[in-house]
Scaffold this motif. Structure first.
Motif, PDB file in Angstrom:
ATOM      1  N   PHE A  63       0.828  -1.214   0.000  1.00  0.00           N
ATOM      2  CA  PHE A  63       0.000   0.000   0.000  1.00  0.00           C
ATOM      3  C   PHE A  63       0.859   1.260   0.000  1.00  0.00           C
ATOM      4  CE2 PHE A  63       0.890  -0.746   4.450  1.00  0.00           C
ATOM      5  CZ  PHE A  63       1.042   0.509   4.991  1.00  0.00           C
ATOM      6  N   LEU A  64       2.143   1.139   0.414  1.00  0.00           N
ATOM      7  CA  LEU A  64       3.008   2.312   0.470  1.00  0.00           C
ATOM      8  C   LEU A  64       3.347   2.836  -0.919  1.00  0.00           C
ATOM      9  CD1 LEU A  64       5.491   1.289   3.324  1.00  0.00           C
ATOM     10  CD2 LEU A  64       3.558   2.874   3.458  1.00  0.00           C
ATOM     11  N   TRP A  65       3.530   1.935  -1.893  1.00  0.00           N
ATOM     12  CA  TRP A  65       3.851   2.400  -3.242  1.00  0.00           C
ATOM     13  C   TRP A  65       2.714   2.216  -4.243  1.00  0.00           C
ATOM     14  CZ3 TRP A  65       6.036  -2.009  -1.124  1.00  0.00           C
ATOM     15  CH2 TRP A  65       5.883  -3.199  -1.828  1.00  0.00           C
ATOM     16  N   SER A  66       1.574   1.697  -3.792  1.00  0.00           N
ATOM     17  CA  SER A  66       0.428   1.587  -4.705  1.00  0.00           C
ATOM     18  C   SER A  66      -0.031   2.952  -5.224  1.00  0.00           C
ATOM     19  CB  SER A  66      -0.733   0.841  -4.034  1.00  0.00           C
ATOM     20  OG  SER A  66      -1.206   1.530  -2.900  1.00  0.00           O
TER      21      SER A  66
ATOM     22  N   MET B 296     -14.054  -7.036   0.417  1.00  0.00           N
ATOM     23  CA  MET B 296     -14.743  -6.281  -0.641  1.00  0.00           C
ATOM     24  C   MET B 296     -15.817  -5.366  -0.070  1.00  0.00           C
ATOM     25  SD  MET B 296     -15.198  -9.056  -3.730  1.00  0.00           S
ATOM     26  CE  MET B 296     -13.825  -9.517  -4.777  1.00  0.00           C
ATOM     27  N   SER B 297     -16.484  -5.824   0.983  1.00  0.00           N
ATOM     28  CA  SER B 297     -17.552  -5.020   1.579  1.00  0.00           C
ATOM     29  C   SER B 297     -17.014  -3.747   2.229  1.00  0.00           C
ATOM     30  CB  SER B 297     -18.322  -5.849   2.615  1.00  0.00           C
ATOM     31  OG  SER B 297     -17.567  -6.031   3.802  1.00  0.00           O
ATOM     32  N   LEU B 298     -15.717  -3.748   2.558  1.00  0.00           N
ATOM     33  CA  LEU B 298     -15.113  -2.590   3.214  1.00  0.00           C
ATOM     34  C   LEU B 298     -14.675  -1.501   2.229  1.00  0.00           C
ATOM     35  CD1 LEU B 298     -12.803  -4.313   5.884  1.00  0.00           C
ATOM     36  CD2 LEU B 298     -15.044  -3.261   6.264  1.00  0.00           C
ATOM     37  N   CYS B 299     -14.564  -1.850   0.942  1.00  0.00           N
ATOM     38  CA  CYS B 299     -13.974  -0.934  -0.035  1.00  0.00           C
ATOM     39  C   CYS B 299     -15.018  -0.052  -0.715  1.00  0.00           C
ATOM     40  CB  CYS B 299     -13.216  -1.724  -1.104  1.00  0.00           C
ATOM     41  SG  CYS B 299     -11.764  -2.589  -0.488  1.00  0.00           S
ATOM     42  N   SER B 300     -14.664   1.205  -0.883  1.00  0.00           N
ATOM     43  CA  SER B 300     -15.439   2.116  -1.730  1.00  0.00           C
ATOM     44  C   SER B 300     -15.055   1.854  -3.179  1.00  0.00           C
ATOM     45  CB  SER B 300     -15.115   3.560  -1.356  1.00  0.00           C
ATOM     46  OG  SER B 300     -15.511   4.443  -2.369  1.00  0.00           O
TER      47      SER B 300
ATOM     48  N   THR C 268      -6.587   1.345  -4.167  1.00  0.00           N
ATOM     49  CA  THR C 268      -5.722   1.687  -3.034  1.00  0.00           C
ATOM     50  C   THR C 268      -6.238   1.078  -1.738  1.00  0.00           C
ATOM     51  OG1 THR C 268      -5.029   3.748  -4.084  1.00  0.00           O
ATOM     52  CG2 THR C 268      -4.734   3.579  -1.703  1.00  0.00           C
ATOM     53  N   GLN C 269      -7.557   1.123  -1.525  1.00  0.00           N
ATOM     54  CA  GLN C 269      -8.106   0.558  -0.289  1.00  0.00           C
ATOM     55  C   GLN C 269      -7.941  -0.948  -0.241  1.00  0.00           C
ATOM     56  OE1 GLN C 269     -12.147   2.021   0.019  1.00  0.00           O
ATOM     57  NE2 GLN C 269     -11.495   4.035   0.735  1.00  0.00           N
ATOM     58  N   TYR C 270      -8.146  -1.635  -1.365  1.00  0.00           N
ATOM     59  CA  TYR C 270      -7.966  -3.087  -1.368  1.00  0.00           C
ATOM     60  C   TYR C 270      -6.498  -3.449  -1.156  1.00  0.00           C
ATOM     61  CZ  TYR C 270      -9.277  -7.890  -2.436  1.00  0.00           C
ATOM     62  OH  TYR C 270      -9.533  -9.235  -2.344  1.00  0.00           O
ATOM     63  N   ALA C 271      -5.588  -2.640  -1.705  1.00  0.00           N
ATOM     64  CA  ALA C 271      -4.159  -2.864  -1.475  1.00  0.00           C
ATOM     65  C   ALA C 271      -3.827  -2.720   0.003  1.00  0.00           C
ATOM     66  CB  ALA C 271      -3.327  -1.881  -2.299  1.00  0.00           C
ATOM     67  N   LEU C 272      -4.436  -1.730   0.669  1.00  0.00           N
ATOM     68  CA  LEU C 272      -4.210  -1.533   2.103  1.00  0.00           C
ATOM     69  C   LEU C 272      -4.702  -2.745   2.895  1.00  0.00           C
ATOM     70  CD1 LEU C 272      -3.645   0.107   4.693  1.00  0.00           C
ATOM     71  CD2 LEU C 272      -5.947   1.084   4.447  1.00  0.00           C
ATOM     72  N   LEU C 273      -5.914  -3.209   2.599  1.00  0.00           N
ATOM     73  CA  LEU C 273      -6.498  -4.306   3.364  1.00  0.00           C
ATOM     74  C   LEU C 273      -5.743  -5.610   3.146  1.00  0.00           C
ATOM     75  CD1 LEU C 273     -10.300  -3.531   2.852  1.00  0.00           C
ATOM     76  CD2 LEU C 273      -8.833  -2.887   4.762  1.00  0.00           C
ATOM     77  N   THR C 274      -5.378  -5.900   1.901  1.00  0.00           N
ATOM     78  CA  THR C 274      -4.631  -7.131   1.642  1.00  0.00           C
ATOM     79  C   THR C 274      -3.208  -7.044   2.192  1.00  0.00           C
ATOM     80  OG1 THR C 274      -4.110  -6.308  -0.590  1.00  0.00           O
ATOM     81  CG2 THR C 274      -5.971  -7.827  -0.369  1.00  0.00           C
ATOM     82  N   SER C 275      -2.683  -5.826   2.308  1.00  0.00           N
ATOM     83  CA  SER C 275      -1.371  -5.656   2.947  1.00  0.00           C
ATOM     84  C   SER C 275      -1.444  -6.044   4.412  1.00  0.00           C
ATOM     85  CB  SER C 275      -0.889  -4.212   2.812  1.00  0.00           C
ATOM     86  OG  SER C 275      -0.611  -3.881   1.475  1.00  0.00           O
ATOM     87  N   LEU C 276      -2.517  -5.642   5.077  1.00  0.00           N
ATOM     88  CA  LEU C 276      -2.688  -6.010   6.482  1.00  0.00           C
ATOM     89  C   LEU C 276      -2.872  -7.518   6.630  1.00  0.00           C
ATOM     90  CD1 LEU C 276      -5.006  -3.146   7.772  1.00  0.00           C
ATOM     91  CD2 LEU C 276      -2.626  -3.566   8.413  1.00  0.00           C
ATOM     92  N   MET C 277      -3.592  -8.129   5.700  1.00  0.00           N
ATOM     93  CA  MET C 277      -3.751  -9.573   5.704  1.00  0.00           C
ATOM     94  C   MET C 277      -2.382 -10.251   5.616  1.00  0.00           C
ATOM     95  SD  MET C 277      -5.798 -11.922   2.927  1.00  0.00           S
ATOM     96  CE  MET C 277      -4.700 -11.393   1.601  1.00  0.00           C
ATOM     97  N   ALA C 278      -1.492  -9.678   4.813  1.00  0.00           N
ATOM     98  CA  ALA C 278      -0.170 -10.253   4.635  1.00  0.00           C
ATOM     99  C   ALA C 278       0.720 -10.068   5.864  1.00  0.00           C
ATOM    100  CB  ALA C 278       0.509  -9.628   3.414  1.00  0.00           C
ATOM    101  N   VAL C 279       0.358  -9.139   6.763  1.00  0.00           N
ATOM    102  CA  VAL C 279       1.143  -8.948   7.984  1.00  0.00           C
ATOM    103  C   VAL C 279       1.188 -10.237   8.794  1.00  0.00           C
ATOM    104  CG1 VAL C 279       1.168  -7.802  10.229  1.00  0.00           C
ATOM    105  CG2 VAL C 279       0.838  -6.457   8.158  1.00  0.00           C
ATOM    106  N   SER C 280       0.024 -10.878   8.979  1.00  0.00           N
ATOM    107  CA  SER C 280       0.007 -12.126   9.744  1.00  0.00           C
ATOM    108  C   SER C 280       0.623 -13.266   8.952  1.00  0.00           C
ATOM    109  CB  SER C 280      -1.427 -12.481  10.148  1.00  0.00           C
ATOM    110  OG  SER C 280      -2.238 -12.763   9.025  1.00  0.00           O
ATOM    111  N   ARG C 281       0.456 -13.250   7.628  1.00  0.00           N
ATOM    112  CA  ARG C 281       0.965 -14.342   6.798  1.00  0.00           C
ATOM    113  C   ARG C 281       2.477 -14.311   6.641  1.00  0.00           C
ATOM    114  NH1 ARG C 281      -0.791 -13.325   1.128  1.00  0.00           N
ATOM    115  NH2 ARG C 281       1.235 -12.280   1.041  1.00  0.00           N
TER     116      ARG C 281
END
Length: 404
Positions: free
Chosen positions: A50-53, A330-334, A340-353
């Motif tokens: 999400f930092l460079w998206s 998907m329900s969280l994204c405008s 950009t929002q989906y990149a942010l959310l999937t980035s957080l998902m990758a934090v645990s992974r």
């Protein structure tokens, strides 16, 4: 639609190179478990994309179009870096091996940013279902290719040759992308820094409210944490239990991926009738309970039937959880700021992974595989518990896209 399938395949092709194949290669060359566990940090770019998206959103390269230009550039870079792994095995230079794996993750994450935006922009609303299905088909086909075929090839020719073959495949895909694929109806880039970077984040918190937005972000990090811990050490566990790379490729990479796809389909069917909240709770419990199968395999030792059962149950339950999880994201994204929002959310998902699982090897060394698998079940509880405190939007359109 052909572009969606091929680019979905390209998106999935590098993913296992940052975890499962790296684990197998390191285990084969007798690298210690602690180092293997910390290798998950090489996947850090997936957590930080999400930092460079916004940069990929804001600027375009002078070829192939606004989105496909970045996709093709990332594919070319991936081919070079993956091919370079031929010269950097883990036993000869672990630091170089880790650095190249980190670069694979960076260019793979960059490709995903551009590809996700490409899908969102070129597909009409009536095409979303078919487009999402074809994208998943291509992605899962790549996971099968790397998770099964590459393991078998490595058993006969070695991992250096396996990586060269994968690099050659990526070269072909990059050429196809440049020559055959085109963009139509792609939006104009953001006008300035504020629109590209700040507005998507401020809109997310304003729309959900700080409390719900904060709980949602914490939930995303913890929901699949127990599952991610097991995934981080599963290949090393299976090899140390006595299974060959070909057996792991056929059972884990082959049958396991098909079980995941079956779980996604079944999860989608349940999701359509029960809704997102109920699905997250039920599938989260099943996802956590499936880790008991690894404990059973640990207690039994080398047993092909139990290994196959473990792969089917664990991957099917992971697929169930993925169906509900994707619908929730998907329900969280405008729609306006979906890339950009989906990149942010999937980035957080990758934090645990990729990040929070780094101590997994040390946990195994300290407690043993048996206690480790039991601990992963307990560490799945916080993610499930957070659901009861959240306001979950039952977004029918998000459910439809996740099901398809």
């Amino acid at each position: 639609m052909a572009a969606i399938v091929v680019l979905g395949f390209a998106s999935g092709l590098p993913f296992y190179l940052t975890n499962k194949t790296a684990q197998a290669w390191m285990t084969l060359e007798k690298i210690d478990l602690a180092s293997i566990g910390f290798m998950s940090l090489a996947g850090l770019p997936y957590s930080l994309k999400f930092l460079w998206s916004p940069l990929i959103d804001r600027f375009r390269l002078p070829f192939c179009g606004r989105r496909l230009g970045w996709v093709a550039a990332a594919q070319a870079a991936l081919a070079i870096v993956i091919g370079s792994m031929y010269f950097a095995g883990p036993s000869s230079s672990l630091s170089m091996f880790a650095a190249l794996t980190l670069l694979i993750a960076f260019f793979s994450a960059s490709q995903d940013i551009a590809y996700d935006a490409y899908k969102i922009e070129i597909l009409e609303k009536r095409e979303m279902g078919a487009g999402a299905a074809l994208s998943v088909l291509g992605y899962r086909a790549a996971l099968i290719a790397v998770g099964a075929a590459a393991f078998v090839l490595a058993d006969f020719a070695g991992w250096r040759i396996a990586y060269l073959v994968i690099a050659a495949v990526m070269v072909v895909i990059a050429i196809v992308t440049i020559i055959f694929f085109r963009e139509e109806g792609v939006s104009q880039p953001p006008a300035d820094f504020r629109e590209a970077v700040l507005t998507p984040f401020s809109e997310f918190f304003e729309r959900l409210g700080f409390r719900d937005a904060f709980l949602s972000l914490v939930f995303i990090i913890f929901y699949k944490y127990g599952d991610s811990l097991v995934s981080n050490m599963s290949t090393s566990f299976l090899m140390l239990t006595g299974f060959s790379q070909s057996e792991i490729g056929a059972l884990s990479g082959g049958i396991g991926i098909f079980a995941t796809m079956a779980g996604v389909v079944a999860g989608g069917a349940y999701l359509s009738s029960a809704g997102i909240r109920s699905s997250l709770i039920l599938f989260g419990i099943l996802q956590a309970a499936s880790n008991f199968m690894y404990y059973a395999l640990y207690a039994a030792g080398k047993n092909y039937y139990l290994m196959a059962s473990t792969m089917v149950v664990e991957n099917a339950c992971a697929g169930l959880g993925t169906a509900a999880f994707v619908a929730y994201l998907m329900s969280l994204c405008s729609r306006r700021f979906s890339a950009t929002q989906y990149a942010l959310l999937t980035s957080l998902m990758a934090v645990s992974r990729d990040v929070m699982v780094a101590p997994a090897g040390k946990m195994v060394v300290a407690a043993g595989f048996g206690n480790f698998f039991l601990l992963t079940v307990l560490l799945s509880v916080p993610g499930i518990a957070i659901i009861f405190a959240m306001n979950v939007r039952e977004d029918e359109d998000a459910v439809t896209r996740a099901v398809n």
